[in-house]
Design an enzyme around this catalytic site. Structure first.
Site, PDB file in Angstrom:
ATOM      1  N   CYS A 114       0.815  -1.143   0.040  1.00 21.42           N
ATOM      2  CA  CYS A 114       0.064  -0.115  -0.100  1.00 21.42           C
ATOM      3  C   CYS A 114       0.785   1.289  -0.085  1.00 21.42           C
ATOM      4  O   CYS A 114       0.472   2.429  -0.420  1.00 21.42           O
ATOM      5  CB  CYS A 114      -1.085  -0.058   1.056  1.00 21.42           C
ATOM      6  N   HIS A 276      -4.114   6.859   1.477  1.00 22.66           N
ATOM      7  CA  HIS A 276      -4.175   5.484   0.847  1.00 22.66           C
ATOM      8  C   HIS A 276      -5.815   5.189   0.961  1.00 22.66           C
ATOM      9  O   HIS A 276      -6.212   5.447   2.138  1.00 22.66           O
ATOM     10  CB  HIS A 276      -3.319   4.584   1.412  1.00 22.66           C
ATOM     11  N   ASN A 306     -10.065  -1.003  -2.185  1.00 25.67           N
ATOM     12  CA  ASN A 306      -8.530  -0.828  -1.956  1.00 25.67           C
ATOM     13  C   ASN A 306      -7.904  -1.297  -3.196  1.00 25.67           C
ATOM     14  O   ASN A 306      -7.570  -2.598  -3.421  1.00 25.67           O
ATOM     15  CB  ASN A 306      -8.349  -1.237  -0.801  1.00 25.67           C
TER      16      ASN A 306
HETATM   17  N1  COA Z   1     -19.121  -9.644   5.118  1.00 24.18           N
HETATM   18  C1  COA Z   1     -19.831  -9.754   6.413  1.00 24.18           C
HETATM   19  N2  COA Z   1     -19.429 -10.204   7.494  1.00 24.18           N
HETATM   20  C2  COA Z   1     -18.116 -10.263   7.507  1.00 24.18           C
HETATM   21  C3  COA Z   1     -17.415  -9.637   6.556  1.00 24.18           C
HETATM   22  C4  COA Z   1     -17.725  -9.607   5.410  1.00 24.18           C
HETATM   23  N3  COA Z   1     -17.331  -9.335   4.219  1.00 24.18           N
HETATM   24  N4  COA Z   1     -15.925  -9.988   6.780  1.00 24.18           N
HETATM   25  C5  COA Z   1     -15.986 -10.223   8.177  1.00 24.18           C
HETATM   26  N5  COA Z   1     -17.111 -10.279   8.614  1.00 24.18           N
HETATM   27  C6  COA Z   1     -17.544 -10.749  10.218  1.00 24.18           C
HETATM   28  C7  COA Z   1     -16.409 -11.293  10.919  1.00 24.18           C
HETATM   29  O1  COA Z   1     -16.509 -12.513  10.469  1.00 24.18           O
HETATM   30  C8  COA Z   1     -16.970 -11.092  12.243  1.00 24.18           C
HETATM   31  O2  COA Z   1     -18.095 -11.821  12.405  1.00 24.18           O
HETATM   32  P1  COA Z   1     -18.130 -12.426  13.991  1.00 24.18           P
HETATM   33  O3  COA Z   1     -18.345 -11.240  14.916  1.00 24.18           O
HETATM   34  O4  COA Z   1     -19.194 -13.405  14.029  1.00 24.18           O
HETATM   35  O5  COA Z   1     -16.808 -13.135  14.242  1.00 24.18           O
HETATM   36  C9  COA Z   1     -17.406  -9.642  12.185  1.00 24.18           C
HETATM   37  O6  COA Z   1     -17.884  -9.597  10.839  1.00 24.18           O
HETATM   38  C10 COA Z   1     -16.552  -8.406  12.657  1.00 24.18           C
HETATM   39  O7  COA Z   1     -15.206  -8.634  12.051  1.00 24.18           O
HETATM   40  P2  COA Z   1     -14.115  -7.654  12.286  1.00 24.18           P
HETATM   41  O8  COA Z   1     -13.142  -8.394  11.434  1.00 24.18           O
HETATM   42  O9  COA Z   1     -14.026  -7.669  13.750  1.00 24.18           O
HETATM   43  O10 COA Z   1     -14.644  -6.413  11.608  1.00 24.18           O
HETATM   44  P3  COA Z   1     -14.240  -5.052  11.532  1.00 24.18           P
HETATM   45  O11 COA Z   1     -15.248  -4.025  12.024  1.00 24.18           O
HETATM   46  O12 COA Z   1     -12.706  -4.957  12.076  1.00 24.18           O
HETATM   47  O13 COA Z   1     -14.274  -4.657   9.811  1.00 24.18           O
HETATM   48  C11 COA Z   1     -12.804  -4.743   8.141  1.00 24.18           C
HETATM   49  C12 COA Z   1     -13.435  -5.406   8.977  1.00 24.18           C
HETATM   50  C13 COA Z   1     -11.729  -5.535   7.428  1.00 24.18           C
HETATM   51  C14 COA Z   1     -13.398  -3.911   7.294  1.00 24.18           C
HETATM   52  C15 COA Z   1     -11.657  -3.764   8.977  1.00 24.18           C
HETATM   53  O14 COA Z   1     -11.146  -4.360  10.102  1.00 24.18           O
HETATM   54  C16 COA Z   1     -10.868  -2.803   8.255  1.00 24.18           C
HETATM   55  O15 COA Z   1     -11.072  -2.211   7.317  1.00 24.18           O
HETATM   56  N6  COA Z   1      -9.480  -2.929   8.706  1.00 24.18           N
HETATM   57  C17 COA Z   1      -8.390  -2.352   7.814  1.00 24.18           C
HETATM   58  C18 COA Z   1      -8.001  -3.032   6.815  1.00 24.18           C
HETATM   59  C19 COA Z   1      -7.089  -2.325   5.466  1.00 24.18           C
HETATM   60  O16 COA Z   1      -7.236  -1.263   5.750  1.00 24.18           O
HETATM   61  N7  COA Z   1      -6.533  -3.171   4.939  1.00 24.18           N
HETATM   62  C20 COA Z   1      -5.723  -2.763   4.097  1.00 24.18           C
HETATM   63  C21 COA Z   1      -4.693  -1.930   4.656  1.00 24.18           C
HETATM   64  S1  COA Z   1      -3.926  -1.491   3.639  1.00 24.18           S
END
Ligand code: COA
Length: 349
Positions: A114, A276, A306
């Site tokens: 990234c 980003h 992304n």
């Molecule tokens: N659709 C539905 N549910 C989903 C899902 C999806 N696409 N992806 C994950 N979940 C579920 C998980 O399984 C979890 O379920 P559970 O509570 O039953 O275990 C729940 O949603 C919450 O998951 P979590 O990972 O805690 O969600 P979050 O609020 O942290 O959101 C991201 C997930 C990935 C969107 C978020 O963490 C994020 O954007 N992080 C930064 C990632 C990033 O920027 N990456 C690139 C960096 S360069």
């Protein structure tokens, strides 16, 4: 020493739009979940067997070269940033050299995910400031959609990423005061596996037992890829989203402040921050914590997801095309991602 300007910028995204609704047919997810957690409404996927990271990068480069008012023959160095290269080796830089028919100039590939574009800008800036090169082509491009897990197991990663490319031509500034003021690069490898794609790879599991391959019967058997990996489908990106989120919202503002402090400037001096495009919530949190006013942070993740190394130039290109970046503006680019690596580039447009 002359400063470095972005003399031309261009982008290329595949035609195919993939909505959140389409993804709900492949995995257990919903449009509401994706929009609420990430802000993403749709993304683009490359045309399979036709478009690649290198070909899309070359398309973006053609536009950047034309807008810089030069021809491909004027390019004297290529920097290509990607995590989804066409070949494991050689890199995409040489493929672009071939596609565009460039002279036998140097071609460097950057593997910083990234933050690859920010690292690329910094490298180009050093070469231009010292007078070594005059027209550097810097490309960020990705085809994530060729290697994502589209089952429910991979949903936390696959809904986020999209394909696309963008490129810039960097030149010595023709005017005093304009150009890159400073770049700031950082890394912290303690959590290298938190956002990673270890397999296939040459690591043998030495950094993390979780990814240790079984010992092949043949003592010279491949440790890079084997049947076990294929059977377990253990070849997709891995991400601990929450851990990445928590670091990103701290490290990106830090890198922006570092740039401002080095140049004796304040947050209010920024005309546009182009972060980003990792997650809309990350951008909004940065805007809020830094006290950046309405319209001072540019986002287009809603349309493209992304796009990793392409994300910053893809957003910058759209900001420029829609008149949100004008001559004399103070523009700051910032990125954070896998590694972790992060950084910023501050410039007077
Ligand atoms: N659709 C539905 N549910 C989903 C899902 C999806 N696409 N992806 C994950 N979940 C579920 C998980 O399984 C979890 O379920 P559970 O509570 O039953 O275990 C729940 O949603 C919450 O998951 P979590 O990972 O805690 O969600 P979050 O609020 O942290 O959101 C991201 C997930 C990935 C969107 C978020 O963490 C994020 O954007 N992080 C930064 C990632 C990033 O920027 N990456 C690139 C960096 S360069």
């Amino acid at each position: 020493m002359s400063k470095t300007i972005i003399a031309g910028i261009g982008s290329y995204v595949p035609e195919r739009v993939v909505t959140n609704e389409e993804l709900t047919r492949l995995m257990d997810t919903s449009d509401e979940w994706i929009q609420a957690r990430t802000g993403i409404e749709e993304r683009r996927y490359a045309k399979r067997f036709e478009e690649t990271t290198a070909t899309m990068g070359a398309e973006a480069a053609k536009i950047a070269i034309e807008r810089a008012g030069i021809t491909a023959a004027d390019i004297d160095f290529v920097i290509f940033a990607t995590l989804s290269p066409d070949y494991y080796f050689p890199g995409c830089g040489v493929l672009v050299q071939r596609i565009l028919g460039l002279k036998e100039v140097g071609a460097l590939d950057v593997r910083n995910q990234c933050s690859g574009f920010i690292y690329g800008i910094s490298i180009a800036d050093q070469f231009i400031k010292t007078g070594m090169y005059k027209n550097i082509l810097l490309i960020g491009s990705e085809t994530h959609s060729y290697a994502l897990d589209f089952s429910t197991r991979g949903r936390n990663v696959s809904v986020i990423f999209g394909d696309g490319a963008a490129a810039v031509v960097l030149q010595p500034s023709p005017e005093d005061g304009r150009g890159i003021l400073s770049t700031h690069l950082h890394s912290d490898g303690h959590n290298a596996e938190i956002l990673s794609m270890p397999n296939p790879g040459f690591h043998c599991g030495v950094h993390n037992e979780q990814w240790k391959p079984s010992v092949p019967e043949n003592p010279y058997g491949s440790l890079f890829i084997n049947q076990e990996l294929l059977d377990k489908e253990d070849f997709y990106p891995y991400m601990d989203g929450q851990a990445v989120f928590k670091k990103a919202v701290v490290k990106m503002p830090e890198a922006v402040m570092e740039a401002l402090n080095q140049n004796g400037l304040a947050v209010d001096d920024i005309d546009l921050l182009v972060p980003h495009q990792a997650n809309l919530r990350i951008s909004q949190m940065i805007q809020q914590t830094m006290g950046l006013g309405e319209g001072k942070v540019f986002n287009n993740i809603q349309k493209y997801g992304n796009t990793t190394a392409a994300s910053v130039p893809l957003a910058l290109c759209e900001a420029w095309e829609t008149g949100k970046v004008n001559k004399g503006d103070l523009v700051c680019l910032a990125a954070f991602g896998s590694g972790f690596t992060w950084g910023s580039a501050l410039m007077r447009w």
